[in-house]
Design an enzyme around this catalytic site. Structure first.
Site, short mmCIF file in Angstrom:
data_model
loop_
_atom_site.label_atom_id
_atom_site.label_comp_id
_atom_site.label_asym_id
_atom_site.label_seq_id
_atom_site.Cartn_x
_atom_site.Cartn_y
_atom_site.Cartn_z
N THR A 64 -17.87 49.95 0.99
CA THR A 64 -16.99 50.31 -0.11
C THR A 64 -17.85 50.70 -1.31
O THR A 64 -18.51 49.85 -1.92
CB THR A 64 -16.04 49.16 -0.44
OG1 THR A 64 -15.33 48.80 0.75
CG2 THR A 64 -15.05 49.57 -1.52
N GLY A 317 -6.90 52.99 -0.47
CA GLY A 317 -8.34 53.18 -0.45
C GLY A 317 -9.06 51.88 -0.13
O GLY A 317 -8.55 51.05 0.61
N GLU A 318 -10.27 51.74 -0.68
CA GLU A 318 -11.14 50.56 -0.48
C GLU A 318 -11.74 50.50 0.92
O GLU A 318 -12.65 49.72 1.17
CB GLU A 318 -10.38 49.24 -0.72
CG GLU A 318 -9.80 49.06 -2.10
CD GLU A 318 -9.05 47.73 -2.25
OE1 GLU A 318 -9.04 46.92 -1.32
OE2 GLU A 318 -8.49 47.51 -3.35
N GLY A 319 -11.17 51.27 1.87
CA GLY A 319 -11.55 51.16 3.28
C GLY A 319 -10.49 50.41 4.08
O GLY A 319 -10.71 50.08 5.25
#
Lengths: 364, 364
Positions: A64, A317-319
């Site tokens: 990230t 997001g963030e992964g």
């Protein structure tokens, strides 16, 4: 550009022998041919990526990358830039969605400060690779210098290669950065030629008025900077973000090292598009985790020729989507490597395949 | 019908207080409102099912019911009936796809012989609940007696309730039975009124000629038996399968015990449709794991008002899609229960929500 050029040169085609061997084994496993659908294709792809017909994905890592964006000053996001650093602390204390989802799928999270506009300091678990304290405002000039853009790419390569010392079988990409859907839309518009309004969404929830403003800001950034679509580094420098550059470098390095890349949502997609523009050979190393709510993500995936694994209306997001995607890829590979064959299990094959389309029925 | 009637009476609406509490917590977690998409809805649904705003899904079980079908004699499948028993042994030796996928998601597999046309014998890990040695050929008369159909439903209830002694937080449904897509198409056609050709697919791979034959066999079975769509037990008896009856009973019992049910593909979908026809209140307890390749599955899910979590072109059965679905549901619940709140993490909320649509942007 020597590190990047050297990395790009190391990206080779998939291993056709491993692919053929994995495909052959799929036909011997105790299931009707093709009945595991995309799981069979995924496992075969991973075999080709890793050059191993019986791969293992036990060491899973989500990266990230966090950075700030000067364009946040234009009011394109409902959150203040300070939230980028606050969320980095949240990642390090394992309180964010990516921490929970990565733990759920058995992946570790590597948090990288590549351009947060605050001194996050020395923190356990944080990789410090800061290129700048955020980008400049692309609505009035280039977001970064060409040399900073290159540094961001190189930082991504360095982060991947350093982490390989801890063991990596598969990676997921992730991002954190207030206003980074704005940046991603600019990159996707610049690289694909799509009109800005067709690749710009409500981020994680702005209203229609603010969306109109966001589109205008992106159009202005493109007009002011005139990024050259034939020069991906120019696009990254003029309308990009440091975390996006870092992720693009990470993707190139993963492909160079024959590591499958599970690409998260829109921001990661923009990074993958940059990596692909720099090196089209990365394409078969990419697995699209999910279809984001952001409209620009569809354009991005179509351009990359990728079909997402999941469609859960994620837009965080963030992964987070990548973590879930990694688990599906691992499931696919485990079926390939752990299932019994017809011979081992003494299960009859459909010998009388009268006029079947190659895939006999047994259940389902 | 007393055990089934009693079970049906115990199926209550979801817990609205737990739902409201879970929804409230979602707004406090460190992510933009709504940004986890379907994961947020899933976690809220599970909270409502379990009557707990902070549920835990650590004890996961996939039930794979196996049985044979007399209609296999009509040549509707490329596999011989013997494969049903052979696959049961494969399940017990942990060589099948369901064993691998259940292990991957941390679920245990309970294999139930409810009607295999062979003496599988006493086997470690096998639940023996045999109602008959397979059904009779529905193309020439009823597949089973009304009393056998009831026994199959009751066996499903008993299997669930016996297994509760080992602890169950969530279940997945699974099936094994040569020719059971034929049976499932007949059930779905009978219960929904859809034409047979619109709900009959290539199973796991028969060719176009054999598909035509399969459609004709199902049409004949419906013409010969005239199942009454207002009487689900009649449908099950005349054109059903023992594993499908067992799964329908299992689903009713799970709902009665406030346990979320992750429904696998087409065969499990036919079972869910039967359970729903017997007791419409089960609907909110159901989560569709995936969209099967079988065309009848789409009709089934539409009828049930369910949207699948995954679309991976699976057509294997056994509970394979359900296992993957369970992992996504658990991921959703873990986000709800394990993420930090804005207050805990000292992350700024979007206080200046000028004209946001309730969902401020921070990443993605």
């Amino acid at each position: 550009m020597s590190i990047i050029e050297e990395t790009i040169k190391r990206v080779r085609p998939l291993d056709e022998e491993a692919i053929a061997a994995a495909r052959g084994r799929q036909e011997e496993l105790t299931k009707p041919s093709g009945s595991l659908g995309r799981l069979e294709h995924l496992a075969t792809q991973v075999a080709g990526i890793m050059g191993n017909p019986l791969p293992s994905l036990s060491r899973k890592v989500v990266f990230t990358f966090a950075a700030d964006h000067g364009v946040a000053a234009e009011g394109v996001s409902a959150y203040p830039s300070e939230v980028t650093a606050q969320m980095v602390y949240n990642f390090l204390r394992r309180g964010a969605a990516i921490n929970v989802l990565a733990a759920h799928v058995g992946a570790r999270v590597v948090v990288v400060d590549i351009g947060v506009a605050a001194d996050v300091g020395e923190q356990p678990g944080l990789v410090r690779a800061k290129v700048a304290d955020g980008t400049r405002n692309m609505a009035v000039g280039p977001a970064m210098t060409r040399s900073q853009a290159l540094e961001a790419l190189e930082a991504g390569v360095a982060v991947l290669e350093a982490e390989m010392g801890n063991g990596i079988d598969i990676i997921g990409t992730g991002d954190m950065g207030i206003a980074n859907t704005t940046t991603s839309s600019a990159i996707v518009a610049a690289l694909t030629g799509a009109p800005v309004h067709a690749v710009t969404g409500r981020g994680t929830g702005i209203g229609p008025q603010q969306l109109l403003h966001k589109v205008q800001i992106i159009e202005r950034a493109l007009a002011v900077n005139q990024p050259d679509p034939r020069d991906p580094l120019d696009v990254l420098a003029k309308v990009g973000g440091l975390e996006i550059g870092g992720l693009a470098g990470l993707i190139l390095a993963a492909a160079a090292n024959r590591i499958p890349v599970v690409v998260d949502g829109f921001i990661s997609g923009a990074a993958a598009l940059l990596a692909w523009a720099l090196c089209p050979a990365v394409q078969p190393y990419l697995i699209a985790a999910h279809q984001s709510v952001e409209i620009g993500h569809q354009v991005t995936l179509r351009h990359l020729g990728l079909t997402p694994l999941l469609d859960l209306s994620l837009r965080l997001g963030e992964g987070t989507g990548a973590a879930l995607g990694i688990s599906i890829v691992e499931a696919a590979v485990r079926c390939l490597t752990e299932m019994a064959t017809f011979a081992e299990a003494q299960v009859a094959q459909a010998s009388e395949r009268r006029e079947t389309s190659g895939a006999p029925e047994h259940a389902g």
